[in-house]
Scaffold this motif. Structure first.
Motif, PDB file in Angstrom:
ATOM      1  N   ALA A 685       0.833  -1.203   0.000  1.00 15.56           N
ATOM      2  CA  ALA A 685       0.000   0.000   0.000  1.00 15.56           C
ATOM      3  C   ALA A 685       0.868   1.253   0.000  1.00 15.56           C
ATOM      4  O   ALA A 685       0.542   2.252  -0.646  1.00 15.56           O
ATOM      5  N   TRP A 686       1.957   1.187   0.725  1.00 14.97           N
ATOM      6  CA  TRP A 686       2.873   2.340   0.787  1.00 14.97           C
ATOM      7  C   TRP A 686       3.493   2.601  -0.583  1.00 14.97           C
ATOM      8  O   TRP A 686       3.590   3.734  -1.042  1.00 14.97           O
ATOM      9  N   ASP A 687       3.913   1.519  -1.250  1.00 12.16           N
ATOM     10  CA  ASP A 687       4.533   1.661  -2.566  1.00 12.16           C
ATOM     11  C   ASP A 687       3.540   2.155  -3.613  1.00 12.16           C
ATOM     12  O   ASP A 687       3.862   2.987  -4.447  1.00 12.16           O
ATOM     13  N   GLN A 688       2.328   1.632  -3.575  1.00  7.21           N
ATOM     14  CA  GLN A 688       1.357   1.911  -4.619  1.00  7.21           C
ATOM     15  C   GLN A 688       0.546   3.174  -4.342  1.00  7.21           C
ATOM     16  O   GLN A 688      -0.049   3.733  -5.256  1.00  7.21           O
ATOM     17  N   GLY A 689       0.477   3.581  -3.094  1.00  6.04           N
ATOM     18  CA  GLY A 689      -0.349   4.728  -2.749  1.00  6.04           C
ATOM     19  C   GLY A 689       0.470   5.946  -2.442  1.00  6.04           C
ATOM     20  O   GLY A 689       1.117   6.538  -3.298  1.00  6.04           O
ATOM     21  N   LEU A 690       0.511   6.333  -1.196  1.00  6.77           N
ATOM     22  CA  LEU A 690       1.189   7.562  -0.786  1.00  6.77           C
ATOM     23  C   LEU A 690       2.591   7.235  -0.318  1.00  6.77           C
ATOM     24  O   LEU A 690       2.956   7.387   0.840  1.00  6.77           O
ATOM     25  N   GLY A 691       3.404   6.707  -1.231  1.00  6.52           N
ATOM     26  CA  GLY A 691       4.712   6.194  -0.863  1.00  6.52           C
ATOM     27  C   GLY A 691       5.690   7.213  -0.340  1.00  6.52           C
ATOM     28  O   GLY A 691       6.781   6.844   0.079  1.00  6.52           O
ATOM     29  N   ALA A 692       5.350   8.485  -0.381  1.00 10.22           N
ATOM     30  CA  ALA A 692       6.289   9.485   0.113  1.00 10.22           C
ATOM     31  C   ALA A 692       6.249   9.633   1.626  1.00 10.22           C
ATOM     32  O   ALA A 692       7.059  10.345   2.192  1.00 10.22           O
ATOM     33  N   ASN A 693       5.276   8.978   2.294  1.00  8.25           N
ATOM     34  CA  ASN A 693       5.194   9.089   3.757  1.00  8.25           C
ATOM     35  C   ASN A 693       6.317   8.293   4.401  1.00  8.25           C
ATOM     36  O   ASN A 693       6.132   7.184   4.885  1.00  8.25           O
ATOM     37  N   ARG A 694       7.484   8.870   4.429  1.00 10.77           N
ATOM     38  CA  ARG A 694       8.617   8.123   4.977  1.00 10.77           C
ATOM     39  C   ARG A 694       8.512   7.981   6.495  1.00 10.77           C
ATOM     40  O   ARG A 694       9.167   7.123   7.086  1.00 10.77           O
ATOM     41  N   ASP A 695       7.684   8.801   7.139  1.00 12.22           N
ATOM     42  CA  ASP A 695       7.453   8.598   8.563  1.00 12.22           C
ATOM     43  C   ASP A 695       6.708   7.292   8.793  1.00 12.22           C
ATOM     44  O   ASP A 695       6.972   6.576   9.766  1.00 12.22           O
ATOM     45  N   ILE A 696       5.794   6.948   7.888  1.00 10.72           N
ATOM     46  CA  ILE A 696       5.092   5.674   8.003  1.00 10.72           C
ATOM     47  C   ILE A 696       6.050   4.519   7.725  1.00 10.72           C
ATOM     48  O   ILE A 696       5.960   3.454   8.340  1.00 10.72           O
ATOM     49  N   LEU A 697       6.994   4.739   6.803  1.00 11.84           N
ATOM     50  CA  LEU A 697       8.008   3.713   6.545  1.00 11.84           C
ATOM     51  C   LEU A 697       8.860   3.474   7.783  1.00 11.84           C
ATOM     52  O   LEU A 697       9.238   2.333   8.090  1.00 11.84           O
ATOM     53  N   ALA A 698       9.176   4.546   8.513  1.00  8.94           N
ATOM     54  CA  ALA A 698       9.959   4.390   9.741  1.00  8.94           C
ATOM     55  C   ALA A 698       9.212   3.522  10.748  1.00  8.94           C
ATOM     56  O   ALA A 698       9.800   2.634  11.393  1.00  8.94           O
ATOM     57  N   GLU A 699       7.913   3.746  10.888  1.00  7.24           N
ATOM     58  CA  GLU A 699       7.118   2.931  11.815  1.00  7.24           C
ATOM     59  C   GLU A 699       7.014   1.491  11.322  1.00  7.24           C
ATOM     60  O   GLU A 699       7.023   0.534  12.109  1.00  7.24           O
ATOM     61  N   TRP A 700       6.920   1.335  10.010  1.00  5.76           N
ATOM     62  CA  TRP A 700       6.891  -0.011   9.435  1.00  5.76           C
ATOM     63  C   TRP A 700       8.167  -0.767   9.775  1.00  5.76           C
ATOM     64  O   TRP A 700       8.131  -1.950  10.133  1.00  5.76           O
ATOM     65  N   LEU A 701       9.310  -0.112   9.685  1.00  9.68           N
ATOM     66  CA  LEU A 701      10.580  -0.753  10.041  1.00  9.68           C
ATOM     67  C   LEU A 701      10.598  -1.157  11.512  1.00  9.68           C
ATOM     68  O   LEU A 701      11.105  -2.230  11.871  1.00  9.68           O
ATOM     69  N   ALA A 702      10.040  -0.304  12.377  1.00  6.82           N
ATOM     70  CA  ALA A 702      10.022  -0.629  13.803  1.00  6.82           C
ATOM     71  C   ALA A 702       9.163  -1.861  14.075  1.00  6.82           C
ATOM     72  O   ALA A 702       9.518  -2.718  14.902  1.00  6.82           O
ATOM     73  N   VAL A 703       8.045  -2.001  13.375  1.00 12.72           N
ATOM     74  CA  VAL A 703       7.187  -3.174  13.576  1.00 12.72           C
ATOM     75  C   VAL A 703       7.852  -4.422  13.005  1.00 12.72           C
ATOM     76  O   VAL A 703       7.743  -5.513  13.588  1.00 12.72           O
ATOM     77  N   THR A 704       8.546  -4.282  11.874  1.00 10.99           N
ATOM     78  CA  THR A 704       9.246  -5.453  11.339  1.00 10.99           C
ATOM     79  C   THR A 704      10.356  -5.891  12.281  1.00 10.99           C
ATOM     80  O   THR A 704      10.729  -7.067  12.302  1.00 10.99           O
TER      81      THR A 704
END
Length: 860
Positions: A685-704
């Motif tokens: 969803a991040w890649d296909q949608g609003l992929g510029a939200n790098r803050d959400i990517l940071a949280e995704w890394l923390a959950v992984t």
């Protein structure tokens, strides 16, 4: 009797048929102006009858025969005349830097036998002449009679072009016969490449070039011009600015690895200041300077000429007034190249008055514009400088032809047009000197506001969840910044805040929190009368940005202001959203006891209003609250309810945010496969949608990282946690997921498993990883099929599996209903379906069957 023009077809009845000059020229394949010159000089007899001039066919044939005979004789005379000792091609004083691609393309084109007219087009200072000389030198052996360079910048009359060509090739004046005839006779059988430099200000002679190519079948022309010739057979090659670096290349790399613009600056600077070199300190500054100068060679050379008395930082900062700085060209160069202002003025002077009006008005656009935007801002129905809307497109096409604008085509978007910033600086100066400066800027600001407000990503209540919704508004960010600055200058707080509110979703999704806060602060600081609803939206939008920055106290104040204004206006939806936002602020700080009543109230209010976005958001934060209170079962119920609302109603709530939290809760429940699937879908969803939200990517890394620990990979978990922390710090935002209690628990578990020293080393290693590298490491193992739905190895639904797990823990129906936020009757229905699908007679038997099938294993 009515007056007649010299080309009138009205003659006396019975008189011999006469040809007009236009008809005569078409009949013998010559230019009409050549025929008219022959009539004026007396070489071609013409008859005047009742004010109308005409040419008899017999006289035309005789003149044509005589002209060819004389021209051939003059041509023979020229051949016998010793050429002057002029070099055929001037040799530039400095080497050509870059332009390898352009040289190769032009040479390949000019070697094609059907190509006989190539034009190098581009703005002043882009390096057309230098490139043309380089191409001509490369091609000299391809033309048996050599290549010659003809400078035309000093000419003011197109009639003098033939003489300039003869002079450039070293021949004497042809006596009493015309230079044109002599030139055509000389070129008729020769294989020559002629470079005609600076043709734009003698553009009226373009038809003479066509005739020259028609009568001289072996002639090839390479023309440098700021405007297209627009004749048949023309092959136009736009000369772009020099290559600019996408990023700062390694410090001290001063060789071929540097972009050509940087190499040119370094070469010219070192010629003036021999001690100048590219190193770790100077390279970033030079890159910045070259970017600000659009990669224009002349601008770069003029800037580099200041290096002996202006340090690089001062030179870069002074480029805000670039036309004042970019002066001091070489005294032996043409005056148009002494300053950038002179160079651009050379093009400006070629414009019609209407073109000048549109050109200066277009300068208010920053970062480009569409045709519709240009028509809205530059056209006006009346006034001293009136421009009709239906004329703007044609004028823009003309400005492109004259290299003062360029077109930008992006996939899936309407064409855009832009000025190079150096040219724009000139146009802005011209606009400032006109009395319609303020009017044009007002129109620009009004257009920005209307466009952003009606774009799919405009508004204030919600954040778009699809990237396409943001693209139209995002493309106009620089225009919005220019408009905001003008509105602030004008003291228009209302307009400024409306525009900031309209664009706030772009700022939020792209992570421009600091910029957003600054614009809102400046707008609110203006004061004055502003409508309550505008102030409400401004406070709410600003509170969101401050909260994302972790500036919770200020965020709370703005949300409270929004809440008070909403109640004053009687806006129930805005009230619900303010309460929801305040609950989110407390949640993000770990104040769960304060957050719970606020979010519960927000959920009730949103449900009464049937606001799916509010319902979705309230359930999300309630899920985070329950997780923070170590109630993972209740947390997953809230989050799955939020996810179901998001999937069915498609409210404006970020899907990746929900899935990150859901993945974390599933980790807490030991559901490895479920967590992995949630995180894979989140990344998709991040890649296909609003992929510029790098803050959400940071949280995704923390959950992984939490998932990696659950998979017994503590080293990988520590690295991923470090990568998440580093990305969050780079963005200037706190990690909201995992919430504080789970975050500290994760850190404690990793320290226990690895030991403080090994944990610190792995964490530091992760902090040094790029986002791409850490993301690649974080992806779940290949045995997880992200495209397949997550189902246990039975025909039980996801909700039935939730009920079965809770049955296995010994909970009663009412307790299960409370945990899953569903009714007791619904639980009873699920239990009945479970018994049927497992083919067992009782609840206890269902639990035993589930254990036997592995349905209550932590992986499920």
């Amino acid at each position: 009797m009515t007056n007649r023009t010299p080309d009138s077809r009205q003659v006396q009845a019975g008189a011999p048929a006469l040809l007009t000059a236009r008809e005569a020229a078409a009949l013998i394949g010559m230019n009409e102006r050549t025929v008219r010159r022959a009539i004026a000089s007396g070489d071609l007899p013409a008859i005047k009858r009742h004010g109308a001039f005409g040419i008899e066919r017999q006289a035309l044939d005789a003149w044509r025969t005589q002209r060819v005979t004389i021209a051939a004789a003059v041509g023979e005379q020229l051949v016998r005349t010793p050429p002057r000792p002029f070099p055929e091609l001037p040799r530039p004083f400095t080497p050509l830097i870059g332009r390898e691609r352009e040289t190769e393309t032009a040479c390949a084109l000019l070697r094609r036998p059907e190509v006989r007219l190539v034009t190098f087009t581009g703005p002043g200072g882009v390096g057309k002449t230098h490139l043309a000389l380089n191409v001509a030198a490369e091609l000299r052996n391809d033309f048996p009679d050599d290549a010659w360079f003809v400078p035309l910048a000093h000419l003011s009359d197109p009639e003098h072009i033939p003489g300039a060509m003869l002079l450039a090739m070293g021949y004497m004046e042809p006596g009493r016969r015309s230079q044109r005839d002599a030139l055509l006779a000389f070129l008729r059988e020769r294989r020559i490449l002629l470079v005609l430099d600076n043709f734009e200000h003698v553009i009226d002679a373009v038809t003479d070039l066509s005739e020259m190519l028609l009568l001289c079948p072996h002639l090839t022309l390479l023309v440098t011009t700021r405007t297209l010739l627009r004749v048949r057979g023309e092959y136009a090659l736009p000369v772009p600015p020099l290559d600019l670096p996408e990023d700062i290349i390694g410090a001290g790399q001063d060789g071929d690895r540097q972009a050509s613009a940087v190499r040119l600056f370094a070469a010219r600077a070192s010629a003036i200041l021999p001690s100048f070199t590219l190193d770790a300190v100077t390279t970033p500054l030079v890159v910045d300077i070259c970017r600000r100068l659009d990669g224009l060679p002349l601008a770069i050379e003029l800037a580099a000429a200041r290096i002996n008395f202006l340090p690089l930082p001062a030179l870069r900062d002074r480029l805000d007034q670039r036309l004042t700085v970019l002066t001091g060209g070489m005294r032996d160069s043409p005056s148009r190249n002494w300053t950038m202002r002179n160079s651009i003025a050379w093009s400006f002077d070629l414009l019609s008055e209407e073109e000048r009006v549109v050109f200066r008005r277009l300068s208010v656009f920053a970062g480009g514009f569409t045709m519709m935007a240009a028509e809205a801002v530059t056209a006006n129905a009346g006034g001293r400088a009136a421009v009709q809307a239906d004329a703007v497109a044609e004028i823009i096409a003309s400005l492109i032809d004259k290299s003062l604008l360029r077109r930008i085509d992006l996939p899936g978007r309407d064409p855009r047009f832009e000025m190079l910033e150096t040219i724009r600086a000139y146009a802005l100066e011209d606009l400032a000197a006109c009395d319609d400066d303020a009017n044009v800027r007002d129109r620009h600001a009004a257009w920005c506001l209307a466009f952003i407000e009606r774009s799919p990503g405009g508004g204030w209540r919600h954040t778009p969840n699809e990237l396409w919704m943001l693209l139209p508004a995002e493309a106009e960010q620089n225009n919005v910044r220019a408009a905001l600055a003008w509105l602030e200058h004008s003291g228009d707080a209302s307009g400024m805040l409306r525009l900031a509110v309209a664009i706030h979703s772009v700022w939020e999704v792209r992570g421009f929190y600091s910029e957003a806060v600054e614009w809102f602060e400046r707008g609110l600081a203006i004061g004055g009368e502003t409508a309550l609803d505008i102030r409400l939206k401004a406070h709410a939008s600003m509170g969101r940005k401050l909260g994302r920055q972790g500036r919770y106290a200020l965020a709370r104040e703005h949300h409270q202001s929004a809440q008070a204004l909403a109640r004053e206006l009687g806006d129930d939806l805005a009230t619900a959203q303010a309460v929801y936002a305040l609950g989110g602020i407390e949640t993000n700080q770990g104040h769960y006891d304060l957050a719970l009543p606020l979010l519960t109230e927000a959920l009730d209010l949103s449900s009464q209003l049937d606001d799916e976005s509010g319902i979705c958001g309230a359930h999300y934060f309630l899920g985070v609250v329950r997780l923070g209170q170590d109630n993972a079962t209740a947390a997953i119920a809230h989050l799955e309810t939020a996810l179901g609302t998001r999937r069915t109603g498609r409210p404006f709530f970020n899907l990746s945010v929900l899935l990150n939290a859901l993945g974390l809760v599933r980790c807490e429940l030991g559901d490895i496969a479920g967590a992995a699937l949630a995180l894979v879908e989140s990344r998709q969803a991040w890649d296909q949608g609003l992929g510029a939200n790098r803050d959400i990517l940071a949280e995704w890394l923390a959950v992984t990282a939490r998932l990696a620990l659950l998979r017994n990979n503590p080293d990988g978990a520590a690295r991923l946690l470090g990568a998440a922390e580093a990305l969050g710090e780079t963005l200037g935002i706190p990690l909201l997921v995992p919430p504080p209690s789970q975050y500290q628990r994760l850190v404690s578990m990793l320290e226990t498993r690895l030991g403080p020293q090994q944990f610190s080393a792995a964490r530091t290693e992760g902090r040094a990883m790029s986002a791409e590298a850490s993301t690649a490491e974080a992806l779940p193992a290949p045995d997880v099929d992200a495209s397949a739905p997550h189902h246990p190895p039975t025909n039980l639904s996801t909700r039935e599996m939730d009920v079965l797990r809770l049955l296995a823990t010994g909970l009663r129906d009412r307790e299960i209903a409370e945990a899953l936020f569903i009714s007791v009757r619904t639980v009873e229905g699920h239990v009945a379906h479970i018994l049927t699908k497992l083919d067992v007679p009782s609840r206890l038997a269902a639990v035993h069957a589930a254990n036997a099938l592995g349905l209550t294993h932590p992986d499920w």
